[in-house]
Structure formats: structure tokens, C-alpha cells
Write an enzyme that holds these catalytic residues in place. Structure first.
Site, PDB file in Angstrom:
ATOM      1  N   CYS A 133       0.832  -1.195   0.000  1.00  0.00           N
ATOM      2  CA  CYS A 133       0.000   0.000   0.000  1.00  0.00           C
ATOM      3  C   CYS A 133       0.868   1.247   0.000  1.00  0.00           C
ATOM      4  O   CYS A 133       2.041   1.212   0.330  1.00  0.00           O
ATOM      5  CB  CYS A 133      -0.906   0.004   1.225  1.00  0.00           C
ATOM      6  SG  CYS A 133      -1.791  -1.534   1.494  1.00  0.00           S
TER       7      CYS A 133
ATOM      8  N   LYS B  64       3.217  -4.444  -6.007  1.00  0.00           N
ATOM      9  CA  LYS B  64       4.594  -4.336  -6.484  1.00  0.00           C
ATOM     10  C   LYS B  64       5.593  -4.689  -5.390  1.00  0.00           C
ATOM     11  O   LYS B  64       6.572  -5.375  -5.625  1.00  0.00           O
ATOM     12  CB  LYS B  64       4.854  -2.914  -6.992  1.00  0.00           C
ATOM     13  CG  LYS B  64       6.248  -2.698  -7.571  1.00  0.00           C
ATOM     14  CD  LYS B  64       6.467  -3.551  -8.802  1.00  0.00           C
ATOM     15  CE  LYS B  64       7.830  -3.321  -9.421  1.00  0.00           C
ATOM     16  NZ  LYS B  64       8.102  -4.279 -10.499  1.00  0.00           N
TER      17      LYS B  64
ATOM     18  N   ARG C   3       2.396   0.404  -7.003  1.00  0.00           N
ATOM     19  CA  ARG C   3       2.591  -0.585  -5.950  1.00  0.00           C
ATOM     20  C   ARG C   3       1.432  -1.579  -5.885  1.00  0.00           C
ATOM     21  O   ARG C   3       1.548  -2.624  -5.257  1.00  0.00           O
ATOM     22  CB  ARG C   3       2.735   0.120  -4.593  1.00  0.00           C
ATOM     23  CG  ARG C   3       3.964   0.998  -4.500  1.00  0.00           C
ATOM     24  CD  ARG C   3       3.882   1.939  -3.319  1.00  0.00           C
ATOM     25  NE  ARG C   3       3.946   1.253  -2.058  1.00  0.00           N
ATOM     26  CZ  ARG C   3       4.999   1.238  -1.250  1.00  0.00           C
ATOM     27  NH1 ARG C   3       6.091   1.879  -1.611  1.00  0.00           N
ATOM     28  NH2 ARG C   3       4.978   0.611  -0.098  1.00  0.00           N
TER      29      ARG C   3
END
Length: 608
Positions: free
Chosen positions: A2, A603, A27
């Protein structure tokens, strides 16, 4: 995982919060939200899905304020819903959170018994309600956070706002990264330097257990024992300008095509081109002749880079190598010999399991070396030695250029080890360095096969299952190929050592099932061809990735043969990674999935 951004500012913050969240979108996330303080009152807006939905929500219900926090959430506890999105908010506090609060159920039960009313399914709301509990008993915001943090079990990066306190923001970290940014009459908090890049270049990273109190003009940092702490302020080298796709349809496509440049940059750092030597040995705080065993630890794609490196260290340096996925390493308490070498590989340098494995290794008094793309990351800062890849920001969730960058660094390290241990002569080193110097050109040539790969991908896109086969260093690449296809196209795929075909996987092969064979012409090529014939005899469609000699000697019928440039076999995985990536990419495009942000994936995995 996050993304977090917080601003204690001098001017309206909403647009800057949204801009920062856009920089963090790579991400991975499934909901987003912001909270601001406007004349002391807390206001919150949240939405499910992409940031465009949050922006629509803000147009429908604008908010103001010079102080605010923002978050992109990837669901852990609780479904992706508006009520579960961050910030989580109570009457007097708003909080955003990366990580997992493991004892949230116990906290929730305790607080509900005290009259708290929970409205979400999240673990994060327990944090907000706990701080609220202390505020209602007369604690100041700082005192409430200080009292709450020791009660939280798990991992977290937390940023708090408080009703009636426009000039205050508090952040804390345990196991999940958080950075402070320094501005002129403004202060910032972000989950990484990317979040802060368009706001400031002056940043410091909170260390494990730190918490910080920020106003517009200063930050005060406390360590895990609540003692005043000083942390070094660094200059961030991340561009303040948003990374764009140039003329490519997706970031993943752009990043695949950037690999010749990435390899060139990485080579320039680790190879003396003029002398044709590896220029690593003088930078290492140990000598390879003193190392008896290497332990390599990583997750996902990085673990496959480590698998390939295992072959290189064993073949070039004659060193014993043990390989672990970090989530297993951290819990099985492996035996590490004092003075040996532990290598940790991570694109982000924030991977939670890999960071925990590194910390365990340090307690065993081994040398620690990290291969990371972010030199200011937690893994880099906590390692004895850092070897940076020079991939630049990698926005696509499925790793491409970071993977080949890792391979280049590990290849250079293996050659350095072989030379230092006397397993490679000077002429061997020169030969291998020349092979490495050819890699950028060979990758550029391999990219020329894209039109053919795009055609093959049409057949892959129709399939429910795909097998990848390889031997030697092509075996880990087969695993990586299967992972890439699963990640972005959602087609079930498995990678196998080709010699294992008859030990079970051959039962899966049916009429027209695609089987991708990664087989440069090397000492095991004809063994792989025998496995291809077994596939063909059962009606499987073979997609062969090989070179010109391999194509001429592969007698099995293929659906397609992708001919790659001739090269020495040792470092072939860096070149053969290209068609593997392109095949997955084009299959996903034809299916119509979200290539850059595939479902359920993040990610950087900063929680277990």
C-alpha cells in the site's frame, strides 16, 4: 504494497495528495482515500477501485485544508469496500496504515467492551479506536500514540491526523517503511521516496520502532524506547517528474524495451570495460577465499534470479550455494556458519520476508550482501554490502528489467568470486567479461523477435494451461516464464526441469497444449530435444526458444521456433528472459487484463 502520503502544509493539500497517490499506484491497490483537516475538523473521502473514482468523489464533495493524509490500499483484512478503505476515521483521529495488526481481534473485543462502535472489517480500525480510547481519557495526541504503539502486535507504518490539530501529524513504523520529507515551512511523511519525490528531495527514513511528531516547521523523532533520536537526512535521487509510458501502451512494454540500457548502466558500474575485468573485489568487506558457503534468499521473481546465480557460483567459483524463498528461510532457523556469506535479492528492498531473513542472518554473524534496485531501502540500509541494480523505477507490477538487472549483478559477483578463489584465470575472466559486455547488444537483437512472439501469443491466449521446460540455468527461467504468464494473463502455467517431465508433468499434456521449451544450444540441448519429442508424441504444441544451431538440430515438430542470437551459454538467461517476458505480455494484452496492475498483486510485498 500500500502507499502512504501525509502533508503538514502551508497551502491546500488535496491536489498534492492525489498526485502523490498517483506516483504510488504502481505498488498495487484496490481502494484509495484521503483525510484532511479543515479549520480543525476531520473530513474523509474514500472510494473503491482506481484513483479516478476518488477524484470523482472529490469533485462531488470537495474538501479543503492544508494538512492531510492519503492512502492506496491493497486489501488484507476486509474486502475492497469504501468502509474498509483508508483512512480509517473516528471522532477525533484519522489513520492510514501499511502492514498487518495481528492482535486486532483482541483489541477490538476490548474496545467494544468499552463502548467503541466499529464500522469496518479492517485491522486498522482497531488502531484508530485504540488511539481514540486514550484521547477520550484526556491524553494528548502524542501521549495517545505513545500509549498505543506498544500494544500493537504485527507490522505497521502508521500516519495519524487529529481533530483540532491542524499543525500536527504523527507517524510510526515497525516492519514497514516510512520516510520523513523536509520542506520549507512544510513537512511530509511517505511510504517511500517515490511518494515524496515531487514534494522534496530531503528525506530521512525512520528506523525500526521509531515514531515521529511533525509540525510545519520541525520533526521530532523517538526510537523504540521513546528516547529522542537523530536520523540522517539524505538527498533523494528520484525524479520529481512522473514516470510516463513514452510511446508504449503499458509500462511493462516500456520496461521490457529498456533492458539494453539497464544492462549497459549496470555493466558500467561493475565492469572495467578498458581492462576487461570485474571491479568488485576491492569493494567487498570479505574475501571469497574465506567463504565456505553462500546462502541466497529472495521472493518471487528475485528468487529465480537467485536460482540462476546458484548455477553460476557453483560452476564459476566452485562454491556451495543454498537457496531459500525468504518466507521459508525466516522460520526454519537455518544453520549459518559465522563468516560465510548471505545474499538477499529484492527489487524494492522492502520485501517483508526478505528483510526478516536478513535480520536473522545478521544474528548469525555472517556477511550480508543485498542486491536491490533502491539503495536507500530498508534491506540496503541494514546490509553490510549493497550492490545496486540500475534499473530505474519499475512501475509494472510484474518485474522485467529489475530481474535482468539482478542477473547482471549476480553474474559479475560470481565471476569475481571465481577469480578471487583461483578457479578462474585472468584469461577466463577476460572471456567472461567480454560475454557480459555483449549482453546489451544481444538483448536488443532478441527484442527483434517481438512480432513473431506476438503471433505465438495469440495461441497462448486461447489456452487454459501452459507448461514451461528448461534444463540448467534455463530451468529457473522456465519457472520465471510460468510466473510471468500467471501474473498478468491469469492463465495457469507451470515451470519444470525438462528431465522431470516423465516424473509426473507428462500426464498433463494433451492435444494442442502449449509447451514452451527454453533451450539454447548447450551441453544439455539434445536432452531437452528428447523431452520435446515426448511432448510432440502426445499432441502438445511446442514453442521452442533457441538459437540458430538449436533451431537446425531440433527435429521435433514445433508450433513456433523463436530464434535468438548466437551467444555463449553461460549468461544466456539474461537474453532468453526477453522472449519469456514478451510472450506473457502479449498474451495478457490479447486477453485484455490489466497488464501493469494485475489483480490481487502488489509491487512491493511489505507484509507477510
Amino acid at each position: 504494497m500500500c502507499g502512504i502520503i501525509g502533508i503538514v502544509g502551508r497551502e491546500p493539500v488535496v491536489d498534492r495528495l492525489i498526485d502523490s497517490l498517483r506516483r504510488l499506484a504502481y505498488r498495487g491497490y484496490d481502494s484509495a482515500g484521503i483525510a484532511t483537516l479543515e479549520h480543525g475538523a476531520l473530513t474523509c473521502r474514500r472510494s473503491v477501485g482506481k484513483l479516478n473514482n476518488l477524484e470523482h468523489c472529490l469533485r462531488e464533495g470537495p474538501v479543503g485544508g492544508h494538512t492531510g493524509i492519503g492512502h492506496t490500499r491493497w486489501a488484507t483484512h476486509g474486502r475492497p469496500t469504501e468502509s474498509n478503505a483508508h483512512p480509517q476515521i473516528t471522532a477525533n483521529v484519522a489513520v492510514v496504515h501499511n502492514g498487518i495488526i495481528e492482535n486486532f481481534r483482541e483489541l477490538r473485543a476490548e474496545l467494544e467492551a468499552e463502548g467503541a462502535r466499529f464500522v469496518s472489517e479492517t485491522d486498522t480500525e482497531a488502531v484508530a479506536q485504540l488511539v481514540e480510547f486514550y484521547l477520550k481519557r484526556g491524553y494528548s495526541p502524542q501521549e495517545a500514540v505513545k500509549a498505543s504503539l506498544p500494544r500493537l502486535q504485527g507490522t505497521f507504518a502508521l500516519v495519524f491526523l487529529f481533530k483540532g490539530h491542524d499543525d500536527l501529524m504523527i507517524g510510526a513504523r515497525k516492519g514497514s517503511p516510512l520516510a520523513i520529507g523536509y520542506g520549507r515551512g512544510e513537512m511530509y511523511l511517505g511510504s517511500d521516496a517515490m511518494a515524496l519525490a515531487q514534494l522534496t528531495e530531503d528525506i530521512c527514513y525512520l528506523e525500526e520502532g521509531d515514531w515521529a511528531v511533525l509540525t510545519r516547521n520541525e520533526s521530532v523523532i523517538y526510537d523504540a524506547q521513546d528516547r529522542l533520536a537523530r536520523r540522517e537526512v539524505l538527498k533523494s535521487d528520484i525524479s520529481p517528474f512522473p514516470v510516463d509510458k513514452a510511446n508504449y501502451r503499458h509500462f511493462m512494454a516500456k520496461e521490457i524495451h529498456e533492458q539494453p540500457e539497464v544492462m549497459g548502466r549496470t555493466l558500467a558500474r561493475y565492469v572495467d570495460v578498458t581492462a576487461e575485468r570485474i571491479k568488485l573485489s576491492q569493494e567487498l568487506p570479505f574475501h571469497f577465499s574465506d567463504i565456505q558457503r553462500i546462502s541466497i534468499t529472495a521472493c518471487g521473481t528475485a528468487s529465480y534470479a537467485g536460482s540462476i546465480a546458484k548455477y553460476w557460483f557453483e560452476q564459476l567459483a566452485r562454491m556451495s550455494v543454498e537457496l531459500d524463498v525468504a518466507s521459508e528461510f525466516r522460520y526454519r532457523e537455518p544453520l549459518l556458519r559465522k563468516g560465510d556469506l548471505a545474499i538477499f535479492i529484492s527489487q524494492s528492498g522492502e520485501t517483508a520476508d526478505t528483510l526478516a531473513a536478513l535480520r536473522y542472518a545478521k544474528t548469525q554473524q555472517v556477511h550480508t550482501l543485498s542486491v536491490v534496485n533502491v539503495p536507500t531501502s530498508s534491506i540496503a540500509r541494514e546490509s553490510e554490502t549493497v550492490l545496486q541494480t540500475f534499473a530505474g523505477p519499475e512501475i509494472g507490477v510484474a518485474s522485467t528489467k529489475a530481474f535482468t538487472g539482478q542477473l547482471m549483478v549476480l553474474a559479475a559477483l560470481a565471476v569475481a568470486a571465481g577469480k578471487a578463489r583461483g578457479e578462474l584465470s585472468e584469461s577466463d575472466e577476460i572471456r567472461l567479461v567480454r560475454e557480459l559486455l555483449e549482453i546489451p547488444r544481444l538483448i536488443a537483437a532478441a527484442l527483434g523477435s517481438e512480432p513473431q512472439i506476438e503471433k505465438v501469443a495469440r495461441e497462448i491466449a486461447k489456452s487454459r494451461d501452459v507448461l514451461y521446460l528448461g534444463r540448467g540455468t534455463s530451468f529457473p527461467l522456465a519457472l520465471e516464464g510460468a510466473l510471468k504468464l500467471k501474473e498478468i494473463s491469469y492463465i495457469h502455467a507451470e515451470g519444470y526441469a525438462a528431465g522431470e517431465l516423465k516424473h509426473g508433468p507428462i500426464a498433463l499434456i494433451g492435444e494442442n497444449m502449449p509447451v514452451v521449451a527454453i533451450a539454447p544450444y548447450d551441453q544439455v540441448f539434445h536432452k531437452t530435444v528428447s523431452n520435446m519429442q515426448e511432448v510432440a508424441a502426445r499432441g502438445g504444441n511446442i514453442i521452442l526458444m533457441t538459437d540458430a544451431k538449436g533451431a537446425s538440430e531440433a527435429i521435433a515438430h514445433t508450433l513456433a521456433t523463436i530464434v535468438l542470437p548466437d551467444m555463449a551459454a553461460t549468461f544466456a538467461p539474461m537474453v532468453y528472459a526477453i522472449p519469456v517476458q514478451l510472450l506473457a505480455y502479449h498474451a495478457a494484452v490479447m486477453i485484455g487484463t490489466d497488464v501493469d496492475q494485475p489483480r490481487n498483486l502488489a509491487k512491493s510485498v511489505t507484509v507477510e
